[in-house]
Design a protein around this motif. Structure first.
Motif, PDB file in Angstrom:
ATOM      1  N   ALA A   1      -2.988   0.316  -9.160  1.00  0.00           N
ATOM      2  CA  ALA A   1      -4.137  -0.489  -8.751  1.00  0.00           C
ATOM      3  C   ALA A   1      -4.068  -1.868  -9.378  1.00  0.00           C
ATOM      4  O   ALA A   1      -3.769  -2.027 -10.563  1.00  0.00           O
ATOM      5  N   LEU A   2      -4.310  -2.878  -8.568  1.00  0.00           N
ATOM      6  CA  LEU A   2      -4.389  -4.285  -8.986  1.00  0.00           C
ATOM      7  C   LEU A   2      -3.071  -4.880  -9.470  1.00  0.00           C
ATOM      8  O   LEU A   2      -3.067  -5.933 -10.089  1.00  0.00           O
ATOM      9  N   ASP A   3      -1.905  -4.258  -9.175  1.00  0.00           N
ATOM     10  CA  ASP A   3      -0.647  -4.894  -9.568  1.00  0.00           C
ATOM     11  C   ASP A   3      -0.314  -6.083  -8.670  1.00  0.00           C
ATOM     12  O   ASP A   3       0.492  -6.926  -9.015  1.00  0.00           O
TER      13      ASP A   3
ATOM     14  N   ASN B   1      -1.513  -4.671  -3.460  1.00  0.00           N
ATOM     15  CA  ASN B   1      -1.168  -3.660  -4.462  1.00  0.00           C
ATOM     16  C   ASN B   1      -0.095  -2.725  -3.907  1.00  0.00           C
ATOM     17  O   ASN B   1      -0.128  -2.375  -2.735  1.00  0.00           O
TER      18      ASN B   1
ATOM     19  N   GLY C   1      -7.196  -4.137  -1.879  1.00  0.00           N
ATOM     20  CA  GLY C   1      -5.942  -4.292  -2.614  1.00  0.00           C
ATOM     21  C   GLY C   1      -5.153  -5.533  -2.244  1.00  0.00           C
ATOM     22  O   GLY C   1      -3.940  -5.582  -2.421  1.00  0.00           O
TER      23      GLY C   1
END
Length: 195
Positions: free
Chosen positions: A81-83, A77, A129
């Motif tokens: 968040a969570l990209d 990430n 992440g």
């Protein structure tokens, strides 16, 4: 150098060309959380392994090895968040499409088949992440000596194959026949009979 190692290096070069921003290296096919922790220092990164090489004899007396190629892609990430998950899926999908039916610049290789891809989901990695994707496929590579080439062709003293054949010039004249079996000249020579 081993043909398998040469093929693996060709896959690494192809992945580097497809994703110039990635750190791409080889690995032995096994990895754990510590390996992923080390690899995340260089994200985005990819690790390429060539494993499981069952062989079958070929009519040329070579062996046809069916290599299982595995590419692990790691990203993390960055902005939100969570990209990293979306980027990992994008890398995985792009590599799967690229690998499909690719020979990876290897003359003795067959096009890649049985392409599979997936994301590895693990709570510990997700909380840190880290996104991990895997693309794998099968590529067949011929190894060994091609004895048909040795038996059926001629070679110079330096070992290079003679590929140029002697040239000759042939001039031929053909005759086309009609249904009666006569040529055009025969038809001209026909004179009507007078009684």
């Amino acid at each position: 150098m081993s043909k398998v190692v040469t093929f693996r290096n060709n896959v690494i070069d192809a992945v580097k060309g497809l994703f110039p921003e990635m750190d791409v290296e080889w690995y032995d096919g096994l990895f754990d959380e510590q390996d992923i922790a080390d690899w995340t220092l260089k994200t985005p990164c990819a690790r390429v392994a060539v494993m499981n090489a069952p062989t079958a004899h070929h009519s040329t007396m070579e062996m046809n090895t069916s290599l299982r190629v595995v590419v692990v892609i790691i990203d993390e990430n960055r902005h939100v968040a969570l990209d990293g998950d979306a980027r990992a899926w994008e890398y995985v999908e792009k590599l799967a499409v690229f690998a499909n039916l690719n020979k990876f610049n290897t003359p003795d290789a067959a096009p890649a088949t049985k392409v599979r891809f997936k994301r590895i989901s693990q709570p510990v990695l997700r909380r840190e992440g880290v996104s991990v994707g895997v693309v794998e496929w099968e590529s067949s590579v011929m190894i060994g000596r091609n004895r048909v080439l040795e038996r059926d062709y001629f070679y110079r003293p330096d070992g290079s194959m003679i590929t140029q054949t002697p040239q000759s010039r042939v001039i031929a004249r053909g005759y086309a026949h009609n249904e009666a079996g006569m040529t055009a000249e025969d038809e001209l020579d026909v004179t009507p009979e007078v009684d």
